[in-house]
Design a protein around this motif. Structure first.
Motif, PDB file in Angstrom:
ATOM      1  N   ILE A   3      -5.966   3.645   5.432  1.00  0.00           N
ATOM      2  CA  ILE A   3      -6.264   2.810   4.168  1.00  0.00           C
ATOM      3  C   ILE A   3      -5.938   1.524   4.313  1.00  0.00           C
ATOM      4  N   CYS A   4      -4.937   1.256   5.032  1.00  0.00           N
ATOM      5  CA  CYS A   4      -4.659  -0.239   5.286  1.00  0.00           C
ATOM      6  C   CYS A   4      -5.413  -1.024   6.093  1.00  0.00           C
TER       7      CYS A   4
ATOM      8  N   THR B 234       0.837  -1.291   0.060  1.00  0.00           N
ATOM      9  CA  THR B 234      -0.113   0.060   0.012  1.00  0.00           C
ATOM     10  C   THR B 234       0.999   1.313   0.065  1.00  0.00           C
TER      11      THR B 234
ATOM     12  N   THR C  75      -2.210   3.218  -4.755  1.00  0.00           N
ATOM     13  CA  THR C  75      -2.185   3.573  -3.211  1.00  0.00           C
ATOM     14  C   THR C  75      -1.280   4.831  -2.666  1.00  0.00           C
TER      15      THR C  75
ATOM     16  N   LEU D  72      -2.797   7.883  -2.611  1.00  0.00           N
ATOM     17  CA  LEU D  72      -3.846   8.177  -1.599  1.00  0.00           C
ATOM     18  C   LEU D  72      -3.273   8.844  -0.150  1.00  0.00           C
TER      19      LEU D  72
END
Length: 147
Positions: free
Chosen positions: A145-146, A20, A26, A29
């Protein structure tokens, strides 16, 4: 130049966190915290040149020129910054390049279902306060996000 360190612990497998953090879709992001148009050009491969790019407030492309010095998937990445990107021009010599030269290292340690990400970065005097404030927010975004 000051060495700074930032850490976060993420409830996700180390491979997911690593992928990520450096993945093409990603990366943008979590790095929007630094610049809403943040991206990279190049490969996360040892010895490869990589450009960290974005546009400034007037739409001009700018960023950092780096070399991936080490990549041990999924434990460690070392980036050496060798200059700046100004439009399409890479500035890798002279006092401006020297002022921004340094390393940014990502370390990933796993314990159970958690991964600790440690970022060690060389920061010049003019960016010290910016990174002190912004890097923790970027790592919070990575964590979001993760998880």
């Amino acid at each position: 130049m000051e060495k700074m360190q930032f850490k976060t612990t993420i409830s996700a497998a180390v491979s997911k966190v690593f992928d990520t953090m450096i993945g093409k879709d990603t990366f943008k992001l979590w790095t929007t915290v630094f610049n809403p148009s943040s991206d990279f050009e190049g490969e996360w491969k040892k010895g490869s040149k990589i450009l960290f790019v974005g546009t400034n407030e007037v739409g001009k492309k700018e960023g950092m020129v780096g070399i991936i010095r080490e990549l041990d998937r999924p434990q460690f990445v070392s980036i050496e910054y060798i200059g700046l990107l100004d439009g399409e021009n890479e500035i890798t010599t002279g006092s401006i390049a020297e002022e921004w030269a340094g390393f940014e290292n990502y370390s990933f340690e796993t314990s159970g279902n958690q991964t600790t990400v440690t970022v060690d970065i060389d920061v010049n005097d003019q960016m010290r306060d910016y990174f002190r404030e912004t890097y923790p927010k970027a790592l919070d975004k990575l964590k979001e996000i993760c998880e």
